[in-house]
Structures are given as structure tokens and as C-alpha cells.
Design an enzyme around this catalytic site. Sequence first.
Site, PDB file in Angstrom:
ATOM      1  N   CYS A 121     -14.396   6.654  10.556  1.00 46.00           N
ATOM      2  CA  CYS A 121     -13.719   5.852  11.578  1.00 46.00           C
ATOM      3  C   CYS A 121     -12.241   6.221  11.675  1.00 46.00           C
ATOM      4  O   CYS A 121     -11.587   5.915  12.682  1.00 46.00           O
ATOM      5  CB  CYS A 121     -13.884   4.364  11.284  1.00 46.00           C
ATOM      6  SG  CYS A 121     -13.365   3.848   9.648  1.00 46.00           S
TER       7      CYS A 121
ATOM      8  N   CYS B 122       5.640  -2.240 -15.751  1.00 46.30           N
ATOM      9  CA  CYS B 122       7.095  -2.327 -15.884  1.00 46.30           C
ATOM     10  C   CYS B 122       7.796  -1.426 -14.881  1.00 46.30           C
ATOM     11  O   CYS B 122       7.200  -0.518 -14.303  1.00 46.30           O
ATOM     12  CB  CYS B 122       7.523  -1.891 -17.293  1.00 46.30           C
ATOM     13  SG  CYS B 122       6.682  -2.752 -18.643  1.00 46.30           S
TER      14      CYS B 122
END
Length: 354
Positions: free
Chosen positions: A316, A35
Site C-alpha cells: 500500500c 537513558c
Amino acid sequence: MLTSDKKEFYEALLDKKTEYEGIFYVGVKTTGVFCRPTCPARKPKFENCEFFETAQQALLASFRPCKRCRPLSHPNHVSELVRTLVEAVEENPEKRWKDKDFQELSVDASTARRQFKKRFGMTFVEYARARRMGLAMKQIRVGETVMDAQLSSGYESSSGFRDAFSRIMGEAPALVENSSVLKASWLDTKLGPMIAIADEEFLFLLEFVDRRGLEREVERLREKTKSAIIPGRTQPINLIEKELTQYFNGELREFKTPLALLGSPFQKSVWHELKKIPIGQTASYSRIAESIGNPSAFRAVARANGANQLAIIIPCHRVINANGELGGYGGGLSRKRWLINHEKLIKKVLSKSR
């Protein structure tokens, strides 16, 4: 998310404070819906709430949008097209949408893309994927007990949960002859949920749940290892969860979790070189290419970077463009920037403690 933030958000939820619109969403564990802060529904207990910064995070955590406050639209304004498509997804959440599906609803796919992007920062296809992935990941979160019960009844049921999971993770091991089994677990981290997949000895995959292309990564892993993937825990998963907690707390310099690297010899050479980049430092694609003895292969290095399935562990995120710009990152540039800055702080703290 800090406990103090959660308490602040919960107070805002109880008071229906409009200034918190767009700041957070709340998932209600007892109902499975999420919500907006001003939802008129009866308020849940604090322990039954999960708080998210974006609607996409809530979807990926397996919550569905509330029909009363409609968190996927701006307050007091619900697009009929958005309403139609959200309802269509809820009717068949495991569905992979194609052009003909939009045509059957008399909806223009490009219009749907624009409206969803404008409303809450992701396209409709990204929304449908997040919902599908969220359902599948719920299986990981609930653990083996529920999955075992479902497997024992076969696949006759039309349950979206099981269908979504089987589409992403592959056939149940009971239906695959002579297959090995990998276990998958949901790990909550400071930068969002991650999925870890491992056998009893090695970790094969660690990715952010909302990474684009994650389904294809899991599918490739399943094909390469000829394995079924089911919810569960193994020692490598327990270890990486512990190490990630230490890492995000700034207490870990090097990961020790044993890894299974599935890639070409070139990719493996790049990944090994990435692990040599010291924490708190970065390197360019061209420098990595020179380090592996192939200075002209910087584009191939970038592709190998993108093929890395062990986020954070094989860093990476420490590889940037030669001009100093961040470059790409499968987990998103905001996460890449955060990780680089976080590791600079780790480096300072650890160097002082020596």
C-alpha cells in the site's frame, strides 16, 4: 542501525558527549531503563546496550525512562507536570488514560498534550500507549517460556507485563474454550520493530509496532479469527523474517510468504491489485479504482489501503495521490518515502543483474 553507528554511539555514551543529546537514546538490557547519552549512571557493557533514535522507539522496545537522567525532558529542565504524569504511568503502565484520570491528578489534558508534544514529539496519550505496547511486546520478545510460566499461575498477579499483554492480545488460550491459537513474534527491521502474527500455515498480520491503531487491529484480528494470540514462532513467521531481511538488503523482488487476507470482497480486490504494482513503481488511488472496474471508488480504495494489515508485503506504500504527493501511510510518511526510494534502488540493481 549499522554496527558502526552503534559503536560510535557507545563511545559517545562512555564519554558523556553532550553533542549527541537528542541524537540517540540507549536502552540497558540488564536494568530495563533507557537513558540519554550524558547519563551519570555507571556505563553498561556494549553487548547490553540497544540504541534508538527516539524515546518512543525505546518505549516501544519495553524500556522505561531512567530516573537519573530523565530522558523524556530536556537536560537540566524537568517539567513538574511531565514528571507527575511519567511517574503515574510507571505506577500503572497498562492503564488506558481517560479524562477523569487527568482530573484526579488535577492536570489539564490539553496542557499535558502540549507539554509532551513540545518536549519529545509525542502527546502524553501516545507516550502512555507506547509504554503499554512496549510492555506487551516484551512478552513477544521473551518468547513462550516466560509466557507459559505466567499462564500456569493464572491472572491473579498484578504484573503490568502480563496485564498489558492480555489487554492487547486477548485472553490466554488456557482460559478460552475451543479457541484456535495464533502466534505473535517481534521482528527487528531497518525501519523499526514490526509485529508478525500467523498460524502454522498463513501470515495474518505484519505491522510496525508504533503504527497508530495497532491495538485495534490486533483486537479485530482476534475477533475475526476467534483466536487467542500468544508469543511464539510458526513457519510463516520464520519465512517472512527471512524475506524481510532479503528485502531490506535489496535482494528480494517478490514475497512468497503465504498470506491470509481477512477483508470484504472489495478490499481483497484492492489488495490483489496492489500486489500487481511492480517494485520500484507507484500508482494513484484513482488508477487502482479504474483497474478494479470501479473508477469512481477512489475514496473507497484509499480506505481499503488503510485497512491493509500486511505492511510492505501488500504494498500500500506504492499508492500515492494523483498529483504526485505521497498521501497517507499508517507506518508514517517518512517510512513510505524510504520504502519507495528503496524499491527504486532494488529495481535498478535487479535489472542490472539480469
